[in-house]
Design a protein around this motif. Structure first.
Motif, PDB file in Angstrom:
ATOM      1  N   SER A  18     -12.116   4.705  -7.021  1.00  0.00           N
ATOM      2  CA  SER A  18     -13.268   4.081  -7.683  1.00  0.00           C
ATOM      3  C   SER A  18     -13.350   2.578  -7.459  1.00  0.00           C
ATOM      4  N   SER A  19     -12.242   1.857  -7.629  1.00  0.00           N
ATOM      5  CA  SER A  19     -12.309   0.410  -7.440  1.00  0.00           C
ATOM      6  C   SER A  19     -12.480   0.046  -5.967  1.00  0.00           C
ATOM      7  N   ALA A  20     -11.915   0.879  -5.056  1.00  0.00           N
ATOM      8  CA  ALA A  20     -12.100   0.639  -3.624  1.00  0.00           C
ATOM      9  C   ALA A  20     -13.563   0.839  -3.237  1.00  0.00           C
ATOM     10  N   LEU A  21     -14.189   1.861  -3.806  1.00  0.00           N
ATOM     11  CA  LEU A  21     -15.594   2.114  -3.515  1.00  0.00           C
ATOM     12  C   LEU A  21     -16.464   0.966  -4.023  1.00  0.00           C
ATOM     13  N   ALA A  22     -16.202   0.515  -5.249  1.00  0.00           N
ATOM     14  CA  ALA A  22     -16.977  -0.603  -5.801  1.00  0.00           C
ATOM     15  C   ALA A  22     -16.789  -1.868  -4.967  1.00  0.00           C
ATOM     16  N   ARG A  23     -15.547  -2.144  -4.551  1.00  0.00           N
ATOM     17  CA  ARG A  23     -15.285  -3.315  -3.710  1.00  0.00           C
ATOM     18  C   ARG A  23     -15.955  -3.174  -2.346  1.00  0.00           C
ATOM     19  N   GLY A  24     -15.906  -1.961  -1.797  1.00  0.00           N
ATOM     20  CA  GLY A  24     -16.519  -1.747  -0.491  1.00  0.00           C
ATOM     21  C   GLY A  24     -18.020  -1.968  -0.519  1.00  0.00           C
ATOM     22  N   ILE A  25     -18.668  -1.509  -1.572  1.00  0.00           N
ATOM     23  CA  ILE A  25     -20.117  -1.708  -1.714  1.00  0.00           C
ATOM     24  C   ILE A  25     -20.431  -3.192  -1.888  1.00  0.00           C
ATOM     25  N   THR A  26     -19.592  -3.889  -2.641  1.00  0.00           N
ATOM     26  CA  THR A  26     -19.834  -5.302  -2.927  1.00  0.00           C
ATOM     27  C   THR A  26     -19.555  -6.198  -1.728  1.00  0.00           C
ATOM     28  N   SER A  27     -18.403  -5.970  -1.087  1.00  0.00           N
ATOM     29  CA  SER A  27     -17.962  -6.921  -0.066  1.00  0.00           C
ATOM     30  C   SER A  27     -17.685  -6.312   1.299  1.00  0.00           C
ATOM     31  N   GLY A  28     -17.714  -4.987   1.388  1.00  0.00           N
ATOM     32  CA  GLY A  28     -17.366  -4.324   2.636  1.00  0.00           C
ATOM     33  C   GLY A  28     -15.890  -4.052   2.789  1.00  0.00           C
ATOM     34  N   ILE A  29     -15.066  -4.507   1.830  1.00  0.00           N
ATOM     35  CA  ILE A  29     -13.615  -4.287   1.882  1.00  0.00           C
ATOM     36  C   ILE A  29     -13.278  -3.143   0.938  1.00  0.00           C
TER      37      ILE A  29
END
Length: 478
Positions: A165-176
């Protein structure tokens, strides 16, 4: 899987309409499902609670609690939240969300937009990793012409960790797309730091169906405690919609599968059910939990009697070690160390090797930035417990005598080379397969099952070791 084989028991709900069409475009979707009525956040949460809707991505967290947590966080932050659909499904044994997003994408969109309207969300984001799923969703959005609020599709790296979940949120926000750690819930701080309602594709599809039917009609199917239907991926290849409460053994038999040596329930972050437990299990979270398993993301993998169970478990453990985000020691260093210790067990390392595995499992548990090292350790522990007889054969009697058939699905990877067998030299010692079981399988005669076997890049070092171990000098790397 471009449209994996799908089936259903009884009357289809999530797959309604697919009796006649391969994919429901927006017009066909409206003929089958109509538009769900909008409702405020408190009514939406009450509906989810009345039908006991839980996340279908693995953890089974109550959806109503997520909704209420986002409402409170948004009020506290005085901002508009974000709704995220997790369509990444990075595990090779699970195909159900991809089946939904490829075949009935508008049902998922209905659920996400329903939640967004209830929360007055600023945007809806669909996180995916597969090109065909991304294309299906963009096509669905084009069929709708416009949505309120705006819906975007974000493509993330096709890795297991992208779905955390936190990886998905970070990926959407910053691409990481890497786990954040720190124990911050996405309901408090997710995409762009805003409160985020994040759940997987099937959860939103179930929400749309419940909103259209109402709580009482929805509860007419399945168990009173876990009403409705559930999507399962059987043996990594067949997606099935079934009411809860169906006996697992009967469900497997309907699709030509047997319990065999045991059933992996919940996928690679799940646990093994013994044959006796699988024979008693019915399709429900509570039934699986009471028997030592987990429904998880709905992957159900029976293990045939013909393959080596510890060899299969080792293949999965290696894959999970390779899927580390590389951010914390317990995952980046601990999981490869656990795999090495498990390799020694499979090769006949005896008590010392078993002690090393137990030490490595303790070292990674409860110390990672996300749940991946804990789940990988739990998978290994479950395999050692359920396949205890096979464990004794490997530890003290030179193995179980069965080849590793690769029954548990793995991603297709490009080959970095091949192991080649010189048949004029091979004497069927079998040492090569103990070093490289993912690549070298033995036939019924004890000789390698193929003369040329592709080797993925990550296994080149082990392939070289297999060549060195061959006493007949019958192997080479090409």
């Amino acid at each position: 899987m471009n449209g994996a084989p799908i089936a259903w028991l009884g009357r289809p709900v999530l797959f309604a309409g697919l009796e006649h069409e391969e994919r429901l475009d927006y017009r066909s979707h409206l003929l089958v499902h109509d538009r769900p009525a909008a409702m405020p956040a408190d009514e939406l949460a009450d509906l989810a609670e009345n039908v006991n809707l839980r996340g279908r991505g693995g953890a089974g967290f109550p959806f109503a609690r997520k909704v209420r947590a986002v409402v409170k966080a948004a009020a506290r932050r005085k901002g508009r939240p974000v709704v995220v659909v997790n369509g990444t499904e990075g595990e090779p044994s699970c195909l159900k969300d991809a089946a939904l997003l490829l075949r009935t994408p508008h049902l998922v969109l209905d659920g996400a937009l329903l939640a967004a309207a209830a929360l007055d969300a600023e945007q809806v984001v669909l996180g995916v990793t597969r090109a065909d799923v991304e294309q299906s969703l963009r096509r669905a959005l084009a069929e709708r012409r416009s949505t309120r609020p705006a819906v975007t599709v974000t493509r993330l790296p096709e890795r297991f960790v992208s779905g955390e979940s936190s990886a998905l949120a970070r990926g959407i926000t910053s691409g990481i797309a890497l786990p954040r750690g720190g124990g911050v819930r996405t309901s408090d701080s997710g995409v762009g730091g805003m409160p985020t309602l994040l759940s997987n594709a099937e959860t939103y599809a179930q929400l749309a169906v419940a909103a259209r039917l109402g709580a009482l009609p929805y509860r007419e199917v399945g168990l009173p405690s876990e009403p409705g239907t559930v999507l399962l991926t059987l043996a990594g290849s067949q997606v099935v919609e079934t009411p809860t409460g169906v006996p697992l053994a009967e469900l497997l038999a309907m699709f030509g599968l047997e319990i065999g040596q045991g059933v992996l329930a919940g996928g690679y972050h799940g646990t093994w059910l013994t044959p006796a437990a699988a024979a008693r299990a019915v399709v429900s979270r509570e039934s699986f939990r009471s028997l030592g398993g987990a429904l998880g993301a709905g992957a159900v993998l029976p293990l045939p009697d013909t393959t080596c169970p510890l060899g299969e478990a080792l293949r999965v453990a290696r894959w999970m070690a390779d899927e580390t985000a590389g951010q914390c020691g317990p995952c980046y260093l601990g999981l490869p160390a656990l795999v090495k210790a498990l390799e020694e067990v499979v090769r006949g390392g005896g008590r010392a090797a078993l002690d090393a595995v137990e030490t490595r499992m303790r070292a990674v548990t409860g110390r990672g930035a996300c749940s991946h090292p804990d789940a990988a350790s739990r998978f290994v522990a479950s395999a050692l417990e359920v396949f205890d007889e096979d464990l004794q054969l490997h530890s003290y009697q030179n193995g179980c005598g069965r080849s590793v058939q690769g029954v548990l699905p793995m991603p297709v990877v490009e080959s970095a080379g091949s192991i080649v067998v010189d048949w004029t030299l091979c004497e069927a010692h079998g040492l090569c397969t103990s070093v490289l079981p993912e690549v070298i399988g033995l036939g019924a005669d004890g000789f390698p099952a193929a003369g040329v076997m592709p080797v993925p890049p990550r296994l080149l070092q082990q392939a070289a070791r297999a060549v060195d171990r061959c006493p007949a000098l019958a192997l080479r790397i090409r």
